[in-house]
Design an enzyme around this catalytic site. Structure first.
Site, mmCIF file in Angstrom:
data_model
loop_
_atom_site.group_PDB
_atom_site.id
_atom_site.type_symbol
_atom_site.label_atom_id
_atom_site.label_comp_id
_atom_site.label_asym_id
_atom_site.label_seq_id
_atom_site.Cartn_x
_atom_site.Cartn_y
_atom_site.Cartn_z
ATOM 1 N N GLY A 1 0.765 -1.236 0.000
ATOM 2 C CA GLY A 1 0.000 0.000 0.000
ATOM 3 C C GLY A 1 0.799 1.290 0.000
ATOM 4 N N ASP B 1 -9.580 -8.425 -1.980
ATOM 5 C CA ASP B 1 -10.122 -9.549 -2.740
ATOM 6 C C ASP B 1 -11.127 -10.286 -1.853
ATOM 7 O OD1 ASP B 1 -10.605 -11.515 -4.610
ATOM 8 O OD2 ASP B 1 -8.578 -12.313 -4.640
ATOM 9 N N ARG C 1 5.055 2.611 -13.378
ATOM 10 C CA ARG C 1 4.081 3.680 -13.168
ATOM 11 C C ARG C 1 2.663 3.260 -13.550
ATOM 12 N NH1 ARG C 1 5.920 8.869 -12.784
ATOM 13 N NH2 ARG C 1 4.323 9.617 -14.224
#
Length: 194
Positions: free
Chosen positions: A43, A101, A168
């Site tokens: 994260g 998920d 990216r």
């Protein structure tokens, strides 16, 4: 992951969506202090970009999950552990994760954080894999919704070899079918303060 790419999000699209989500979160908290709990290791990239787009004073906390399968007799059970949790009593808390998920890990973390009695507790994710849910939990905020059969790399997410986090763009391929280990899933309910 298969060699064939089936979906992708460009850096420009990710940036625009993250900026819009930052504005949405800013409107929710209206300048109040925000305690952000970021899950490591996936994260960190979305957290860095999203939090620069949130106009509230904030304190960041970082947690790392440890998931292990434990055999108890004839039953396999998955345990999710987190390090020490911050004191969040009376605070507005936003948990920020990369991928949701099954929701089992996020649901466990939210329950642990709720023990501190925060003022509010919300969840934001980069990718919401809606069809894979095993618990009654949905993110309050998401950047993109995607199919559960896709494995994503880039923008902080690595491939099986631990590479490609620095790309990216987000790129996805189909998951290779694998046998699932049996799980003993207790019933979960959505118990969060809003």
């Amino acid at each position: 992951m298969s060699a064939k790419r089936v979906s992708s999000y460009s850096a420009q699209r990710i940036s625009a969506r993250v900026a819009a989500l930052g504005k949405q979160i800013s409107r929710m908290y209206q300048g109040r202090r925000l305690d952000v709990v970021v899950t490591m290791d996936r994260g960190f990239v979305v957290a860095a970009d999203l939090l620069r787009n949130v106009a509230s004073p904030m304190v960041c906390h970082f947690v790392r999950e440890q998931v292990r399968d434990v055999q108890q007799g004839n039953h396999a059970r998955r345990e999710v552990l987190f390090g020490s949790r911050p004191d969040l009593k009376g605070r507005d808390v936003l948990v920020l994760d990369a991928v949701m998920d099954t929701g089992i890990t996020q649901e466990f973390l939210l329950r642990r954080l709720a023990e501190s009695q925060p003022r509010s507790l919300r969840l934001a994710v980069l990718l919401d894999k809606m069809s894979g849910r095993h618990v009654d939990l949905e993110p309050d905020y998401f950047v993109f919704q995607t199919a559960s059969n896709l494995e994503w790399v880039g923008y902080g997410l690595s491939d099986a070899a631990g590479k490609r986090r620095n790309e990216r763009n987000l790129s996805a391929g189909s998951k290779k079918p694998v046998g699932r280990k049996p799980r003993n899933l207790a019933s979960h309910s959505k118990k969060r303060k809003h």
